[in-house]
Design a protein around this motif. Structure first.
Motif, PDB file in Angstrom:
ATOM      1  N   ARG A  64       0.828  -1.213   0.000  1.00  4.41           N
ATOM      2  CA  ARG A  64       0.000   0.000   0.000  1.00  4.41           C
ATOM      3  C   ARG A  64       0.863   1.264   0.000  1.00  4.41           C
ATOM      4  NH1 ARG A  64      -5.751  -1.045   3.066  1.00  4.41           N
ATOM      5  NH2 ARG A  64      -5.951  -3.250   2.494  1.00  4.41           N
ATOM      6  N   ILE A  65       1.940   1.244   0.752  1.00  2.27           N
ATOM      7  CA  ILE A  65       2.814   2.426   0.785  1.00  2.27           C
ATOM      8  C   ILE A  65       3.478   2.630  -0.575  1.00  2.27           C
ATOM      9  CG2 ILE A  65       4.937   3.352   1.786  1.00  2.27           C
ATOM     10  CD1 ILE A  65       4.099   2.145   4.456  1.00  2.27           C
ATOM     11  N   THR A  66       3.933   1.538  -1.183  1.00  2.00           N
ATOM     12  CA  THR A  66       4.553   1.623  -2.507  1.00  2.00           C
ATOM     13  C   THR A  66       3.567   2.165  -3.544  1.00  2.00           C
ATOM     14  OG1 THR A  66       6.022  -0.224  -1.994  1.00  2.00           O
ATOM     15  CG2 THR A  66       5.707   0.305  -4.324  1.00  2.00           C
ATOM     16  N   ALA A  67       2.284   1.837  -3.358  1.00  5.11           N
ATOM     17  CA  ALA A  67       1.256   2.299  -4.296  1.00  5.11           C
ATOM     18  C   ALA A  67       0.844   3.748  -4.055  1.00  5.11           C
ATOM     19  CB  ALA A  67       0.042   1.386  -4.216  1.00  5.11           C
ATOM     20  N   GLY A  68       1.456   4.396  -3.035  1.00  7.07           N
ATOM     21  CA  GLY A  68       1.166   5.802  -2.786  1.00  7.07           C
ATOM     22  C   GLY A  68       0.052   6.047  -1.800  1.00  7.07           C
ATOM     23  N   HIS A  69       0.002   5.254  -0.733  1.00 11.20           N
ATOM     24  CA  HIS A  69      -1.049   5.410   0.274  1.00 11.20           C
ATOM     25  C   HIS A  69      -1.014   6.810   0.875  1.00 11.20           C
ATOM     26  CE1 HIS A  69      -3.381   4.661   3.971  1.00 11.20           C
ATOM     27  NE2 HIS A  69      -3.902   3.639   3.315  1.00 11.20           N
ATOM     28  N   ALA A  70      -2.217   7.356   1.145  1.00  9.87           N
ATOM     29  CA  ALA A  70      -2.322   8.734   1.620  1.00  9.87           C
ATOM     30  C   ALA A  70      -1.844   8.908   3.063  1.00  9.87           C
ATOM     31  CB  ALA A  70      -3.771   9.217   1.494  1.00  9.87           C
ATOM     32  N   MET A  71      -1.803   7.806   3.837  1.00 14.49           N
ATOM     33  CA  MET A  71      -1.421   7.913   5.254  1.00 14.49           C
ATOM     34  C   MET A  71      -0.345   6.895   5.592  1.00 14.49           C
ATOM     35  SD  MET A  71      -5.196   8.442   6.979  1.00 14.49           S
ATOM     36  CE  MET A  71      -4.505   8.742   8.615  1.00 14.49           C
ATOM     37  N   PRO A  72       0.855   7.043   5.039  1.00 12.00           N
ATOM     38  CA  PRO A  72       1.921   6.072   5.321  1.00 12.00           C
ATOM     39  C   PRO A  72       2.313   6.051   6.797  1.00 12.00           C
ATOM     40  CG  PRO A  72       2.798   7.984   4.157  1.00 12.00           C
ATOM     41  CD  PRO A  72       1.305   8.099   4.110  1.00 12.00           C
ATOM     42  N   ASP A  73       2.174   7.204   7.494  1.00 16.57           N
ATOM     43  CA  ASP A  73       2.523   7.226   8.922  1.00 16.57           C
ATOM     44  C   ASP A  73       1.616   6.294   9.718  1.00 16.57           C
ATOM     45  OD1 ASP A  73       0.504   9.123   8.194  1.00 16.57           O
ATOM     46  OD2 ASP A  73       0.612   9.989  10.217  1.00 16.57           O
ATOM     47  N   LEU A  74       0.321   6.226   9.349  1.00 16.03           N
ATOM     48  CA  LEU A  74      -0.614   5.315  10.008  1.00 16.03           C
ATOM     49  C   LEU A  74      -0.156   3.869   9.831  1.00 16.03           C
ATOM     50  CD1 LEU A  74      -3.381   4.445  11.257  1.00 16.03           C
ATOM     51  CD2 LEU A  74      -4.306   4.547   8.922  1.00 16.03           C
ATOM     52  N   LEU A  75       0.176   3.497   8.603  1.00 12.82           N
ATOM     53  CA  LEU A  75       0.544   2.117   8.320  1.00 12.82           C
ATOM     54  C   LEU A  75       1.883   1.748   8.960  1.00 12.82           C
ATOM     55  CD1 LEU A  75      -0.542   1.751   4.575  1.00 12.82           C
ATOM     56  CD2 LEU A  75      -1.840   1.278   6.659  1.00 12.82           C
ATOM     57  N   ASN A  76       2.845   2.651   8.927  1.00 12.66           N
ATOM     58  CA  ASN A  76       4.141   2.363   9.554  1.00 12.66           C
ATOM     59  C   ASN A  76       4.007   2.236  11.069  1.00 12.66           C
ATOM     60  OD1 ASN A  76       5.998   2.192   7.369  1.00 12.66           O
ATOM     61  ND2 ASN A  76       5.871   4.408   7.080  1.00 12.66           N
ATOM     62  N   GLN A  77       3.179   3.087  11.677  1.00 12.80           N
ATOM     63  CA  GLN A  77       2.942   2.970  13.114  1.00 12.80           C
ATOM     64  C   GLN A  77       2.254   1.649  13.443  1.00 12.80           C
ATOM     65  OE1 GLN A  77       1.199   6.316  15.272  1.00 12.80           O
ATOM     66  NE2 GLN A  77       1.981   7.733  13.731  1.00 12.80           N
ATOM     67  N   PHE A  78       1.344   1.236  12.572  1.00 13.94           N
ATOM     68  CA  PHE A  78       0.643  -0.034  12.794  1.00 13.94           C
ATOM     69  C   PHE A  78       1.632  -1.205  12.786  1.00 13.94           C
ATOM     70  CE2 PHE A  78      -2.158  -3.518  10.954  1.00 13.94           C
ATOM     71  CZ  PHE A  78      -2.729  -3.829  12.177  1.00 13.94           C
ATOM     72  N   LEU A  79       2.556  -1.202  11.830  1.00 13.46           N
ATOM     73  CA  LEU A  79       3.560  -2.265  11.782  1.00 13.46           C
ATOM     74  C   LEU A  79       4.440  -2.265  13.023  1.00 13.46           C
ATOM     75  CD1 LEU A  79       5.115  -2.722   8.222  1.00 13.46           C
ATOM     76  CD2 LEU A  79       3.692  -4.293   9.537  1.00 13.46           C
ATOM     77  N   ASP A  80       4.883  -1.082  13.460  1.00 14.11           N
ATOM     78  CA  ASP A  80       5.712  -0.978  14.663  1.00 14.11           C
ATOM     79  C   ASP A  80       4.953  -1.500  15.879  1.00 14.11           C
ATOM     80  OD1 ASP A  80       7.753   0.107  13.188  1.00 14.11           O
ATOM     81  OD2 ASP A  80       7.303   2.194  13.730  1.00 14.11           O
ATOM     82  N   TRP A  81       3.680  -1.144  15.950  1.00 15.02           N
ATOM     83  CA  TRP A  81       2.848  -1.562  17.082  1.00 15.02           C
ATOM     84  C   TRP A  81       2.680  -3.077  17.088  1.00 15.02           C
ATOM     85  CZ3 TRP A  81      -2.002  -3.954  17.234  1.00 15.02           C
ATOM     86  CH2 TRP A  81      -2.638  -3.955  18.475  1.00 15.02           C
TER      87      TRP A  81
END
Length: 294
Positions: A64-81
């Motif tokens: 999703r991030i590679t595809a240009g997701h509008a909220m990469p910070d949300l997804l990266n925080q989710f992975l860290d969590w």
């Protein structure tokens, strides 16, 4: 949304006999205590259980991030969590059953020294015991396509919750970005239940079902005990197998695993079960697999 996903996953009802593989020492403990030890899923198969789900999430988030997701910070925080909660989060306990009580791969794990059995239970009996203890039973998912779809739905649920609660998020990190931990905590229990039945496709032949405990958020207030594992202490809780108070467990069938002493082993098994008021309705069968000692 995610709760609906979990409800559907645990809606399947087993129709076939359910077998639980164990060692002789495990059999002694199960019969005497009238219970199974359900282990924290983080400690099953050397911690590989939750890692598989985390790897699937990482792949989907990266896509999703590679595809240009509008909220990469949300997804990266989710992975860290998720990475942090794998070892430090809520606890969920499970025990495994197989539809096939005579699998060579299982005997290799439980009968290396000619000391293994698989205990066959009527599925209605297991369901009744589970209901009495607020456990759920789910069929493990091995299909890559189905797993990817589920993970996609999980990430969709995270995004929807973030949108719904965006105006209520007050905590920010050093870069001024919202901190979404309170969003992630809303899905933690359901995410654990999903992870508990996602298994690597290489284990497909096992056709595994799992009994899964309620999510435990405070182990000090729960009946959590510890047993010795291969390389660590493993947390577990007991799953009671007697639905009739202190009566014996209702065993429907038993397979004796590969052993060099078939006759006398069958005899002592019969005596032990009889002494404890257990007479399997379908008897005791030898697995018919030649024993190969090492």
């Amino acid at each position: 949304m995610i709760h609906n996903i979990t409800s559907k996953l645990y809606a399947d009802v087993p129709q076939e006999r359910l077998y639980h593989y164990t060692s002789f020492s495990g059999l002694l403990g199960i019969v005497k205590s009238r219970s199974l030890w359900t282990s924290d899923i983080r400690y099953m198969n050397d911690s590989a259980e939750l890692k598989h789900t985390a790897d699937l999430l990482k792949t989907e988030v990266s896509r999703r991030i590679t595809a240009g997701h509008a909220m990469p910070d949300l997804l990266n925080q989710f992975l860290d969590w998720v990475t942090h909660r794998i070892t430090n989060g809520h606890m969920l306990f499970a025990a495994s059953f197989r539809s096939n009580g005579n699998l060579l791969s299982q005997w290799r794990g439980y009968s290396r020294h000619g000391k293994g059995v698989s205990l066959g239970f009527n599925p209605e009996y297991i369901m009744r015991c589970a209901d009495q203890q607020a456990f759920q039973i789910g069929k493990c998912i091995y299909s890559c396509e189905q797993q990817e779809l589920l993970i996609c739905q999980v990430v969709d649920a995270v995004e929807e919750l973030a949108e719904e609660h965006d105006g209520r998020l007050t905590e920010r990190d050093s870069g001024g970005n919202h901190v979404y931990n309170q969003i992630f905590e809303m899905i933690e229990s359901d995410l654990l239940r999903i992870a508990a039945i996602l298994k690597h496709p290489s284990f497909r032949e096992e056709e595994e079902w799992r009994i899964v405990s309620p999510v435990i958020t405070n182990y000090h207030q729960a009946a959590v005990q510890f047993r010795e594992g291969v390389s660590m202490l493993v947390p577990y809780i007991e799953f009671r197998l007697s639905s009739m108070g202190n009566g014996p467990i209702d065993l429907e069938h038993l397979f004796l695993g590969p052993t060099p002493n078939i006759g006398i082993s069958m005899n002592s098994l019969t005596m032990f079960l009889s002494q404890n008021g257990i007479q399997p309705q379908k008897g005791i069968s030898y697995c018919q697999i030649p024993f190969r000692g090492k």
